[in-house]
Design a protein around this motif. Structure first.
Motif: not given
Length: 420
Positions: A94, A136, A139, A191, A196, A199
Motif C-alpha cells: 500500500p 490498492t 493508494y 490505509y 492495509g 495485507v
C-alpha cells in the motif's frame, strides 16, 4: 447589470454546460471569451493574450516525452520491478504504491497520465495478488495526485505560470511538499480504513520473473534522468528540454513517435489553456476582483486559507483542478493577500491545490472515474457494485476535502515557513 457580474454568470454557465454535457470546456471557453471580450471592448489580441503559449509548449513537451516512456513499456516495467522488491513483505505494498505513483507523477507525467498508468496497474496487480483492488487503486491514485505539483509536472508548471504575473515565484518546493503531505496523510487514513497493515498476498511478484530493461527502455530512463538533473539542478526550461530529449530518443529509434503524438492529451491541454483565456477576460472585466471583494468581506487573515481551501474542494467536484480551480482561485488568493497583510500567498495556493486534488478521487472527477473504469476493465462488474463504488469514492472524497480544510485551519500548509 455590469460586465463584471455578467462575466461571472457566464463562467458559471460555462462550467455547468461542461459538467452536464461533458464537452471540452477549453474550446467552449475560447469561443465564449471572444464574444464576452468583444462586448467588453477588448481587442482580439488582448483576448488571445490569455492563452499561455509558454505553458502550452511545456505541457506538450512533457506529455510527449512521457507518452514515449509509456508506449515502449518503460514506466510499466519500472513499476513492476519496484513492487517486486518487497517480495513476500506484501504489507508494504500500500505505501509503496503511493510513493511509486507520486514519484512517477512528479518526474513529469502528472496526475492524469500517472493516475491512468498506476491506477490501472494497481487494479490488475491487486486481482493478480488477491488483495483489495479498491484500496490498492486508491493508494495509486492518491499518490499520483500527491506528487503532481513538482516543478517538472503539469500542476507545478501551471502554478508557476499563474503566479509569476501576480508577482510570486520561488515556491515550487513548498507547493510540492504541501501537496505530497496532504496526499500522504489521507493515504494513511485509507490505509487504516481498509486495514492495509493486514495485507497478505498469495501470489507476490518475483523480481527474477520480470524481464530486464531492453536497449530502448534504458535509453528512455537515461533521457528522463538527464532531464530531471538539468531542469532541477541547472534550471533549464522543462518543456523545451523534454522536446530535446524526445528528439534524441526518436533519432536513436528508441520510441514510436507516431504513438507518442497520438498519446498527447490534446483535449486536456486545450482545456487548461482555453479556460485560461476566459479567466483572463473575466479578470479584465472585473469579475475576479468582485469575487475577491465578496470573499474578503467575511474572512480575515486567519480564516482566508481554510475558506479558499473549502471553495477549491467544492469547485473541484464539478470542474478540473488545473483547468478551472487554479486559474480562478490563484488571482483571488493574490487579492486576498493584498487585503490582509498577514495572509500568505504560498500557504493559500498550497491549500487550494492540495484540497482541490483531495476532491479529485470523486467518481464525478477523472480520478474516481479512472478507478471505476479500471475495476470494470479488470473484471466483470454488476451495476450494484458500480453504485457501491460510486458512493464509497464520493464519501471518501468528501472526507478528504474536510481533512484538508482542517489542515488549512491548523496552519499545516505553512510547513513552518521552511521552504519559502
Amino acid at each position: 447589470m455590469n460586465l463584471s457580474i455578467i462575466s461571472l454568470i457566464v463562467l458559471v454557465i460555462v462550467v455547468a454546460i461542461g459538467f452536464i454535457k461533458k464537452v471540452n470546456l477549453g474550446f467552449l471557453s475560447i469561443g465564449v471569451a471572444f464574444f464576452l471580450g468583444t462586448v467588453g471592448g477588448m481587442s482580439a489580441k488582448d483576448i488571445a493574450a490569455g492563452f499561455s503559449s509558454s505553458m502550452f509548449v511545456t505541457l506538450v513537451g512533457v506529455t510527449f516525452l512521457f507518452g514515449m516512456a509509456s508506449n515502449n513499456g518503460t514506466l510499466e516495467l519500472f513499476s513492476k520491478k519496484i513492487v517486486a522488491l518487497v517480495g513476500k513483505h506484501t504489507v508494504l505494498i500500500p505505501i509503496l504504491m503511493f510513493f511509486l505513483s507520486a514519484f512517477i507523477s512528479a518526474i513529469g507525467p502528472g496526475h492524469i497520465a500517472a493516475g491512468i498508468l498506476m491506477t490501472t496497474f494497481a487494479m490488475y496487480l491487486a486481482f493478480e495478488m488477491d488483495i483489495n483492488p479498491m484500496a490498492t487503486a486508491l493508494y495509486a491514485k492518491l499518490g499520483a495526485n500527491a506528487g503532481c505539483a513538482s516543478v517538472l509536472s503539469l500542476t507545478g508548471v501551471l502554478a508557476k505560470n499563474l503566479s509569476e504575473p501576480l508577482g510570486y515565484s520561488g515556491f515550487g518546493l513548498h507547493l510540492f511538499l504541501s501537496t505530497l503531505l496532504s496526499g500522504f496523510i489521507f493515504t494513511l487514513v485509507v490505509y487504516v480504513i481498509y486495514k492495509g497493515y493486514k495485507v497478505k498476498a498469495d501470489n507476490p511478484l518475483k523480481l527474477s520473473e520480470i524481464p530486464k530493461f531492453n536497449r530502448d527502455q534504458w535509453l528512455t530512463i537515461i533521457a528522463i534522468i538527464v532531464m530531471v538533473i538539468c531542469c532541477i539542478g541547472f534550471k533549464l526550461d522543462t518543456g523545451l528540454f523534454a522536446f530535446a530529449a524526445a528528439a534524441v530518443l526518436i533519432l536513436l529509434g528508441a520510441v514510436d513517435e507516431k504513438k507518442a503524438i497520438k498519446g498527447i492529451p490534446w483535449g486536456t491541454l486545450v482545456f487548461i489553456c482555453g479556460v485560461g483565456v476566459l479567466i483572463n477576460v473575466i479578470d479584465t472585466l472585473g469579475g475576479i476582483t468582485m469575487i475577491s471583494d465578496f470573499l474578503t468581506g467575511f474572512m480575515n487573515e486567519h480564516t482566508a486559507t481554510p475558506i479558499l481551501a473549502a471553495t477549491s474542494g467544492i469547485l473541484s467536484w464539478v470542474s478540473s483542478t488545473t483547468g478551472v480551480v487554479m486559474p480562478t482561485l490563484f488571482p483571488i488568493a493574490a487579492d486576498v493577500c493584498k487585503t490582509f497583510g498577514g495572509a500568505n500567498y504560498v500557504e493559500i495556493i498550497s491549500a487550494i491545490t492540495a484540497t482541490s486534488f483531495a476532491a479529485a478521487i470523486s467518481p464525478l472527477s477523472t480520478g474516481g472515474a479512472i478507478i471505476m473504469s479500471s475495476y470494470s476493465a479488470a473484471r466483470e462488474t454488476t451495476n450494484e457494485e458500480l453504485n457501491k463504488m460510486f458512493k464509497t469514492l464520493f464519501l471518501l472524497s468528501v472526507a478528504n476535502v474536510l481533512l484538508n480544510v482542517l489542515l488549512s485551519a491548523l496552519g499545516v500548509f505553512k510547513l513552518g515557513g521552511l521552504f519559502y
